[in-house]
Design a protein around this motif. Structure first.
Motif, PDB file in Angstrom:
ATOM      1  N   PRO A  78      43.290  36.456  32.188  1.00 19.67           N
ATOM      2  CA  PRO A  78      44.695  36.379  32.591  1.00 19.67           C
ATOM      3  C   PRO A  78      44.835  36.172  34.101  1.00 19.67           C
ATOM      4  O   PRO A  78      43.912  36.444  34.867  1.00 19.67           O
ATOM      5  N   GLN A  79      46.006  35.712  34.512  1.00 18.92           N
ATOM      6  CA  GLN A  79      46.218  35.353  35.909  1.00 18.92           C
ATOM      7  C   GLN A  79      46.002  36.509  36.871  1.00 18.92           C
ATOM      8  O   GLN A  79      45.515  36.302  37.999  1.00 18.92           O
ATOM      9  N   GLU A  80      46.298  37.736  36.442  1.00 20.92           N
ATOM     10  CA  GLU A  80      46.185  38.876  37.366  1.00 20.92           C
ATOM     11  C   GLU A  80      44.752  39.131  37.826  1.00 20.92           C
ATOM     12  O   GLU A  80      44.534  39.854  38.807  1.00 20.92           O
ATOM     13  N   VAL A  81      43.775  38.524  37.151  1.00 17.52           N
ATOM     14  CA  VAL A  81      42.385  38.692  37.572  1.00 17.52           C
ATOM     15  C   VAL A  81      42.158  38.085  38.960  1.00 17.52           C
ATOM     16  O   VAL A  81      41.299  38.558  39.715  1.00 17.52           O
ATOM     17  N   THR A  82      42.952  37.076  39.328  1.00 21.18           N
ATOM     18  CA  THR A  82      42.802  36.497  40.676  1.00 21.18           C
ATOM     19  C   THR A  82      42.982  37.572  41.742  1.00 21.18           C
ATOM     20  O   THR A  82      42.116  37.772  42.599  1.00 21.18           O
ATOM     21  N   SER A  83      44.092  38.291  41.692  1.00 24.87           N
ATOM     22  CA  SER A  83      44.353  39.325  42.708  1.00 24.87           C
ATOM     23  C   SER A  83      43.363  40.474  42.584  1.00 24.87           C
ATOM     24  O   SER A  83      42.945  41.059  43.597  1.00 24.87           O
ATOM     25  N   GLN A  84      42.958  40.801  41.356  1.00 24.39           N
ATOM     26  CA  GLN A  84      41.977  41.875  41.174  1.00 24.39           C
ATOM     27  C   GLN A  84      40.639  41.503  41.800  1.00 24.39           C
ATOM     28  O   GLN A  84      39.975  42.335  42.428  1.00 24.39           O
ATOM     29  N   MET A  85      40.236  40.243  41.640  1.00 19.61           N
ATOM     30  CA  MET A  85      38.979  39.796  42.243  1.00 19.61           C
ATOM     31  C   MET A  85      39.088  39.703  43.760  1.00 19.61           C
ATOM     32  O   MET A  85      38.109  39.977  44.473  1.00 19.61           O
ATOM     33  N   VAL A  86      40.242  39.355  44.279  1.00 24.07           N
ATOM     34  CA  VAL A  86      40.419  39.357  45.732  1.00 24.07           C
ATOM     35  C   VAL A  86      40.190  40.762  46.276  1.00 24.07           C
ATOM     36  O   VAL A  86      39.513  40.950  47.297  1.00 24.07           O
ATOM     37  N   ARG A  87      40.711  41.756  45.590  1.00 23.87           N
ATOM     38  CA  ARG A  87      40.471  43.145  46.016  1.00 23.87           C
ATOM     39  C   ARG A  87      38.983  43.485  45.936  1.00 23.87           C
ATOM     40  O   ARG A  87      38.449  44.216  46.780  1.00 23.87           O
ATOM     41  N   ASN A  88      38.312  42.960  44.923  1.00 22.95           N
ATOM     42  CA  ASN A  88      36.869  43.172  44.794  1.00 22.95           C
ATOM     43  C   ASN A  88      36.130  42.550  45.975  1.00 22.95           C
ATOM     44  O   ASN A  88      35.209  43.147  46.540  1.00 22.95           O
ATOM     45  N   PHE A  89      36.534  41.347  46.371  1.00 21.33           N
ATOM     46  CA  PHE A  89      35.949  40.716  47.571  1.00 21.33           C
ATOM     47  C   PHE A  89      36.149  41.615  48.791  1.00 21.33           C
ATOM     48  O   PHE A  89      35.220  41.837  49.579  1.00 21.33           O
ATOM     49  N   LEU A  90      37.371  42.103  48.933  1.00 22.48           N
ATOM     50  CA  LEU A  90      37.709  42.898  50.115  1.00 22.48           C
ATOM     51  C   LEU A  90      36.970  44.230  50.127  1.00 22.48           C
ATOM     52  O   LEU A  90      36.709  44.788  51.198  1.00 22.48           O
ATOM     53  N   ASN A  91      36.619  44.722  48.952  1.00 21.66           N
ATOM     54  CA  ASN A  91      35.864  45.972  48.848  1.00 21.66           C
ATOM     55  C   ASN A  91      34.354  45.756  48.839  1.00 21.66           C
ATOM     56  O   ASN A  91      33.587  46.724  48.740  1.00 21.66           O
ATOM     57  N   GLY A  92      33.926  44.482  48.931  1.00 23.02           N
ATOM     58  CA  GLY A  92      32.502  44.177  49.073  1.00 23.02           C
ATOM     59  C   GLY A  92      31.704  44.152  47.791  1.00 23.02           C
ATOM     60  O   GLY A  92      30.472  44.189  47.832  1.00 23.02           O
ATOM     61  N   GLY A  93      32.378  44.053  46.622  1.00 20.65           N
ATOM     62  CA  GLY A  93      31.665  44.216  45.365  1.00 20.65           C
ATOM     63  C   GLY A  93      31.367  42.963  44.573  1.00 20.65           C
ATOM     64  O   GLY A  93      30.793  43.055  43.481  1.00 20.65           O
ATOM     65  N   ALA A  94      31.729  41.794  45.068  1.00 19.75           N
ATOM     66  CA  ALA A  94      31.531  40.555  44.299  1.00 19.75           C
ATOM     67  C   ALA A  94      30.191  39.907  44.636  1.00 19.75           C
ATOM     68  O   ALA A  94      29.526  40.276  45.613  1.00 19.75           O
ATOM     69  N   ALA A  95      29.824  38.918  43.840  1.00 16.63           N
ATOM     70  CA  ALA A  95      28.564  38.189  44.077  1.00 16.63           C
ATOM     71  C   ALA A  95      28.539  37.588  45.474  1.00 16.63           C
ATOM     72  O   ALA A  95      27.523  37.668  46.175  1.00 16.63           O
ATOM     73  N   ILE A  96      29.657  36.998  45.910  1.00 16.03           N
ATOM     74  CA  ILE A  96      29.639  36.344  47.221  1.00 16.03           C
ATOM     75  C   ILE A  96      29.475  37.366  48.343  1.00 16.03           C
ATOM     76  O   ILE A  96      28.893  37.051  49.390  1.00 16.03           O
ATOM     77  N   ASN A  97      29.940  38.589  48.131  1.00 13.54           N
ATOM     78  CA  ASN A  97      29.696  39.639  49.127  1.00 13.54           C
ATOM     79  C   ASN A  97      28.206  39.944  49.233  1.00 13.54           C
ATOM     80  O   ASN A  97      27.644  40.020  50.330  1.00 13.54           O
ATOM     81  N   ALA A  98      27.567  40.112  48.076  1.00 13.65           N
ATOM     82  CA  ALA A  98      26.142  40.437  48.067  1.00 13.65           C
ATOM     83  C   ALA A  98      25.320  39.326  48.703  1.00 13.65           C
ATOM     84  O   ALA A  98      24.435  39.579  49.535  1.00 13.65           O
ATOM     85  N   PHE A  99      25.627  38.074  48.339  1.00 15.59           N
ATOM     86  CA  PHE A  99      24.836  36.960  48.856  1.00 15.59           C
ATOM     87  C   PHE A  99      25.154  36.686  50.327  1.00 15.59           C
ATOM     88  O   PHE A  99      24.277  36.258  51.081  1.00 15.59           O
TER      89      PHE A  99
END
Length: 346
Positions: A78-99
């Motif tokens: 669903p569309q709300e995953v975009t904003s949820q993933m942005v928060r994940n980026f900002l909290n350092g938890g996504a793949a792109i943060n790790a790499f």
């Protein structure tokens, strides 16, 4: 500033490339034995105009935006995953943060069109609008908004380059953006949508057929002009796609190598190339995505990817994984001995 009129990208430095080619042949190895690393070193010399180019530190910009086309059921999420993933980026938890941490990259997250407001001090807010329109029924954005998104991307690219980055990686987050990118690619290439559209975030095959029909309908209704990149973006584009394209133009103008990520990023690269053909000389494709349209997009750029690991995440993650290969090419130039300096018979 109207990017399509003001960007002036220099020619790559073929003379320095030839000097580096000759120097590589003096290094303590059989000619050509380091394969594509040798060609990469030459390409980086041409891009930067330096005999001993450097690509560190890299910079990563992730542009985030939503897509009205998601109401047509084209995504597994669903569309709300975009904003949820942005928060994940900002909290350092996504793949792109790790790499990004792994390669020592400067990382910037830019809200260029998320459909909701995100309150976080680490987020760069450059919102053009709250998501695009459903381009089955209306244009994705206005012509002016497409230009604004390109300019935001250009400004963000310039900004991170001024922080000293020597290689630019672009990433994206936007539920529905494989549909958007497939529509752009179909319009640009004239190819049948059935040969372009894939499973995106993992939809089942019956929904892939639905996704194809949605894109076909949208292209029939919107009739984007394949010869006008701004019209393409405004009719069936995405704000994050435009942002990445603008940042690529900034990098090329400053002679900074662009390490291109997967399918969506490569579509942004095609938009940038449509604005200024010379920009593609500054691009290196990081990896081959499993998204079926990616191979066509790579071919339209006239490039060959560095790696093929079956990736399809986006975010800039594949390019970040490929980045150490660029480092290896530069280290080969800087640290290998010549036959003369090492006292080795040639």
């Amino acid at each position: 500033m109207i990017i399509t009129q003001s960007v002036s990208i220099p020619e790559i430095d073929k003379r320095t490339g030839e000097i580096v080619r000759g120097y590589i042949d003096t290094l303590t190895k059989p000619p050509g034995s380091l394969g594509r690393l040798e060609e990469l070193a030459i390409k980086l010399a041409e891009i930067t105009g330096q005999r001993f180019p450097t690509v560190t530190p890299p910079g990563v910009i992730v542009f985030a935006a939503d897509h009205g086309i998601t109401v047509e059921g084209v995504s597994a999420f669903p569309q709300e995953v975009t904003s949820q993933m942005v928060r994940n980026f900002l909290n350092g938890g996504a793949a792109i943060n790790a790499f990004s941490r792994q390669i020592g990259a400067k990382l910037s997250i830019v809200d260029i069109g998320v459909a909701s407001n995100i309150d976080h001090t680490g987020l760069v807010i450059k919102k053009i609008r709250y998501g695009t329109g459903n381009f089955c029924n209306e244009d994705a954005m206005s012509y002016s908004e497409a230009e604004q998104a390109l300019e935001v991307g250009y400004t963000q690219g310039e900004g991170i380059i001024k922080q000293g980055v020597k290689c630019l990686i672009l990433g994206e987050m936007g539920i529905g953006n494989t549909t958007t990118s497939s529509a752009i690619l179909a319009a640009l290439s004239g190819k049948d949508v059935r040969h372009i559209v894939g499973q995106g975030t993992g939809i089942p095959m019956e929904r892939v057929l639905h996704k194809q029909h949605v894109i076909e309908k949208a292209l029939y209704e919107r009739k984007p002009n394949a010869n006008n990149p701004i019209d393409l973006l405004s009719k069936v584009g995405g704000l994050e796609v435009a942002g990445m394209a603008g940042a690529m133009l900034a990098a090329a103008q400053h002679r900074i190598p662009i390490l291109v990520d997967g399918f969506i990023c490569t579509i942004a690269a095609l938009i940038a190339k449509a604005i200024s053909g010379q920009v593609s000389e500054y691009m290196i494709i990081g990896h081959r995505s499993v998204e079926p349209g990616h191979e066509l997009a790579i071919n339209l750029l006239g490039k060959s990817p560095l790696i093929d690991l079956g990736l399809r995440l986006g975010e800039g993650s594949g390019a970040a994984v490929a980045f150490p290969i660029l480092q290896s090419a530069t280290i080969m130039l800087k640290e290998m001995a010549t036959f003369t300096s090492a006292g080795v018979s040639n």
